[in-house]
Enzyme design. Structure first.
Site, mmCIF file in Angstrom:
data_model
loop_
_atom_site.group_PDB
_atom_site.id
_atom_site.type_symbol
_atom_site.label_atom_id
_atom_site.label_comp_id
_atom_site.label_asym_id
_atom_site.label_seq_id
_atom_site.Cartn_x
_atom_site.Cartn_y
_atom_site.Cartn_z
ATOM 1 N N LYS A 13 0.838 -1.218 0.000
ATOM 2 C CA LYS A 13 0.000 0.000 0.000
ATOM 3 C C LYS A 13 0.866 1.258 0.000
ATOM 4 C CE LYS A 13 -1.881 -1.294 3.913
ATOM 5 N NZ LYS A 13 -1.325 -2.642 4.192
ATOM 6 N N ARG A 87 -9.265 0.636 9.034
ATOM 7 C CA ARG A 87 -8.647 -0.657 9.278
ATOM 8 C C ARG A 87 -9.626 -1.630 9.918
ATOM 9 N NH1 ARG A 87 -2.850 0.275 8.843
ATOM 10 N NH2 ARG A 87 -1.672 -1.512 9.593
ATOM 11 N N ARG A 126 12.291 -5.952 4.859
ATOM 12 C CA ARG A 126 11.991 -4.536 4.554
ATOM 13 C C ARG A 126 12.872 -3.579 5.352
ATOM 14 N NH1 ARG A 126 5.846 -2.381 4.855
ATOM 15 N NH2 ARG A 126 6.008 -2.609 7.108
ATOM 16 N N ARG A 160 11.789 -1.779 10.793
ATOM 17 C CA ARG A 160 10.750 -1.413 11.758
ATOM 18 C C ARG A 160 10.626 -2.481 12.838
ATOM 19 N NH1 ARG A 160 5.634 0.285 8.037
ATOM 20 N NH2 ARG A 160 4.580 -0.820 9.713
ATOM 21 N N ARG A 171 0.245 -8.944 13.455
ATOM 22 C CA ARG A 171 -0.385 -8.038 12.477
ATOM 23 C C ARG A 171 -1.216 -8.819 11.454
ATOM 24 N NH1 ARG A 171 4.762 -5.438 10.455
ATOM 25 N NH2 ARG A 171 3.512 -4.011 9.189
#
Ligand code: AMP
Length: 216
Positions: A13, A87, A126, A160, A171
């Site tokens: 996203k 969300r 990431r 992160r 998550r």
């Protein structure tokens, strides 16, 4: 056109939002980025948010909604990409209500479809630029010079805390339980579009533009 982008963590996203900003001059509101910027500046909201974000849990709806309200009020315009908000169904309802109050219509909600095994690979590799938020993947899309952000030249790339395996699991579970029902929500309102989120960034972006702008 105002749009919502949603999908599991790691679906792309943020990357696709950045392209919509640079190619289509859209405005971008990412609730995750807003929370991270509060955390970085150590605001009272940031101090509260850190624990939630690090563990991968969602922030309370009232806090999130007032932050979005503020961000929308500052934009005064059309062409907004909402990334990471809503969300859950309660947030989607709140957005409808807010939209009626301030004249903000969500024309399309785009769901990014990516299998779970691919998501875990993407998130665990990431790296994010602490300065400008640009996102890299150590194998798929590394920066041109190792450790240096292509966009702002900062050397502050980091992983992160919520991209740890434990947080990723949390998550993904929260996504399935609370965010995935948005597909039915927007489908029932005739505003759902789905995009295959696998493959190179540019290909996904082409698919996204097609569902947003090509007349059927
Ligand atoms: P993201 O950058 O979209 O992956 O979001 C990172 C984290 O920010 C999430 O795991 C949540 O802790 C928090 N967050 C982002 N958007 C929302 C939202 N709409 N509602 C509640 N928490 C959110």
């Amino acid at each position: 056109m105002n749009i919502v982008l949603f999908g599991p963590p790691g679906a792309g996203k943020g990357t696709q939002s950045a392209l919509l900003v640079s190619q289509k001059k859209m405005h971008h509101i990412s609730t995750g980025d807003l929370f991270r910027s509060h955390i970085k500046s150590k605001t009272p909201l940031g101090l509260r948010a850190k624990e939630y974000l690090d563990s991968g849990r969602l922030m309370p709806d009232d806090v999130t909604l007032s932050m979005v309200k503020e961000a929308l009020a500052m934009l005064h315009g059309e062409g907004v990409v909402l990334d990471g908000f809503p969300r859950n169904v309660a947030q989607a309802d709140a957005l409808e209500t807010l939209g009626r109050e301030v004249g903000f219509d969500v024309e399309k909600a785009v769901f990014f479809d990516v299998p779970e095994a691919v998501l875990v690979g993407r998130l665990s590799g990431r790296w994010t630029c602490r300065n400008c938020g640009a996102v890299y993947h150590e194998v798929n899309t590394p920066p041109k010079v190792a450790g240096v952000c292509d966009r702002c030249q900062s050397k502050d790339l980091y992983q992160r805390a919520d991209d740890s395996l434990e947080s990723i699991k949390t998550r993904l579970k929260i996504y399935q339980e609370t965010t995935a029902p948005l597909r039915d929500y927007y489908q029932a309102r005739g505003r759902l579009a789905a995009v295959d989120g696998q493959g190179p960034t540019e290909q996904v972006y082409d698919r996204l533009c097609r569902v947003l702008w090509e007349k059927k």
